[in-house]
Write an enzyme that holds these catalytic residues in place. Structure first.
Site, short mmCIF file in Angstrom:
data_model
loop_
_atom_site.label_atom_id
_atom_site.label_comp_id
_atom_site.label_asym_id
_atom_site.label_seq_id
_atom_site.Cartn_x
_atom_site.Cartn_y
_atom_site.Cartn_z
N ASP A 29 -2.47 -9.23 5.06
CA ASP A 29 -1.00 -8.94 5.47
C ASP A 29 -0.77 -9.75 6.47
OD1 ASP A 29 1.32 -7.60 5.12
OD2 ASP A 29 0.39 -5.69 4.67
N ASP A 42 8.77 -5.62 0.47
CA ASP A 42 8.02 -4.67 -0.23
C ASP A 42 8.65 -4.05 -1.34
OD1 ASP A 42 6.00 -4.81 1.65
OD2 ASP A 42 5.92 -3.05 2.24
C1 GLA Z 1 2.87 -4.31 4.25
C2 GLA Z 1 2.43 -4.77 2.72
C3 GLA Z 1 2.53 -3.59 1.80
C4 GLA Z 1 1.39 -2.67 2.35
C5 GLA Z 1 1.70 -2.32 3.74
C6 GLA Z 1 0.43 -1.60 4.19
O1 GLA Z 1 4.18 -3.35 4.33
O2 GLA Z 1 3.57 -5.63 2.28
O3 GLA Z 1 2.49 -4.18 0.62
O4 GLA Z 1 0.18 -3.48 2.30
O5 GLA Z 1 1.89 -3.29 4.59
O6 GLA Z 1 0.50 -1.06 5.42
#
Ligand code: GLA
Length: 388
Positions: free
Chosen positions: A126, A183
């Site tokens: 990430d 997301d």
């Molecule tokens: C980010 C990523 C998500 C998830 C969250 C976890 O938002 O894009 O897919 O992994 O972090 O905290």
């Protein structure tokens, strides 16, 4: 290492968020192995954020939270492997993960070594809490090198959401997939926004480094960490189909232990999985997109991205063709065969097989017309045949 098709599997985030634990992971591995999902190609069982303690140990290593993972990660990994599946984990290029657990910044080689010792096969990486002064491509190169030198083959699934024009530099980092969207949430609006936005990044998808449109929400029905309104069965079908047509990793996000038959039927659609995994690696393209000349330059007309017809040439000579209603009102786009290289002079036409019903149909006057209800889609596997 080379990754030959967009990865398929399950990830804990969409449903479980912080509430991830050993029991959920083991039961999900059981389910994937026993329900036929494994035979369809789903293989990675991935623990997302929130698996670690907030502090590293005296050796500077990350420590699995003993309340959530009482037997440690090697135990979980061995269990997943014993089911013939692969094991995935999560970290972050910054000082902390997005949920505030330790990130791998300046600990890349230590962490990669731990992941290798734990038997990890896939690392989602990430991009939260990275220092303002550091550049994304350098941080992803660091982890890529750490993984390539850790003594184990580990897929690097970059997750910088397209930031800093990720698409321009991600392939040089050695990452195998890159998150090309923000997301996902379990609603039609979210699916539509990610899908429409992706039309501008189609040409970056391809062999070895796939556009990752985020985990699937099929079967969530509004429950869990990113559950919002939930979606209709038709919307989940359209979601799965467009992810498959574009060639995104297919990573399930629902609680599989509670998944209903409708969701499992979508997730197991063999035609769509074959299209997503096809070894030809030809890029999908939007076939009803107008090309206009603006200020002397050829530019794409993005309007049709709301009723896209996606086409992908497959390795055995077949063609995947999918039309999608992203307008919300229903629409009637059409594809002229001439535009995909099958004009009348070729003496050829197509036999169309509907991927959901298996029903056969044929173009009329060299044209395929689609009548799409709101939020629906129509996907064909097309075979080139002689025109009568
Ligand atoms: C980010 C990523 C998500 C998830 C969250 C976890 O938002 O894009 O897919 O992994 O972090 O905290």
């Amino acid at each position: 290492m080379v990754v030959n098709r967009p990865p398929m599997g399950w990830n804990s985030w969409n449903t479980f968020g912080e509430n991830i634990n050993e029991k959920v992971v083991l039961e999900t591995a059981d389910f994937i192995a026993e329900s036929g999902l494994k035979d369809c190609g789903y293989e990675y069982v991935i623990i997302d954020d929130c698996w670690a303690l907030r502090e590293r140990n005296e050796k500077n290593e990350m420590v699995p939270d003993p309340e959530k993972f009482p037997h440690g990660m090697k135990y979980v990994s061995d269990y997943v492997h014993s089911k013939g599946l692969k094991f995935g984990m999560y970290s972050c290029a910054g000082t902390m993960t997005c949920a505030g657990y330790p990130g791998s910044l300046d600990h890349e080689f230590i962490d990669a070594k731990c992941f290798a010792e734990w038997g990890v096969d896939y690392l989602k990486y990430d991009y939260c809490y990275h220092p303002r002064t550091s550049q994304g491509h350098i941080l992803y190169k660091r982890m890529s090198l750490a993984l390539a030198n850790c003594g184990r083959d580990i897929v690097l699934a970059a997750c910088s959401w397209g930031a800093e024009d990720t698409k321009k530099w991600i392939k040089e980092t050695g990452a195998h997939t890159w998150r090309s969207t923000g997301d996902i949430f379990d609603s039609w609006e979210s699916i539509k926004n990610l899908a429409v936005g992706q039309m501008k990044a189609l040409e970056y998808n391809g062999k070895g480094c796939y556009n990752d449109m985020d985990m699937l929400v099929v079967g969530m029905n509004g429950e869990g960490n990113v559950g919002l309104t939930g979606c209709t069965e038709e919307e989940y079908k359209t979601h799965f189909a467009i992810w498959a047509m574009i060639g995104s990793p297919l990573i399930i996000g629902c609680d599989l232990r509670k998944a209903d038959e409708k969701a499992l039927n979508i997730l197991k659609n063999k035609y769509l999985i074959d299209i997503a995994s096809d070894g030809s690696y030809s890029q999908p393209f939007c076939a009803n997109q107008e090309i206009a000349v603006v200020n002397g330059e050829m530019v794409k007309d993005f309007d049709n991205f709301f009723e896209p017809i996606l086409v992908k040439f497959l390795s055995n000579g077949d063609i995947a063709i999918g039309a999608f209603d992203m307008i919300d009102d229903g629409c009637s786009p059409f594809l002229v065969l001439e535009d995909i290289g099958l004009g009348e002079s070729t003496g050829k036409t197509l036999e169309l097989t509907d991927v959901w019903t298996g029903e056969k149909s044929y173009p009329v006057n060299g044209t395929i017309r689609f009548n799409l209800e709101p939020h629906s889609s129509k996907i064909y596997r097309a075979r080139v045949i002689d025109a009568k």
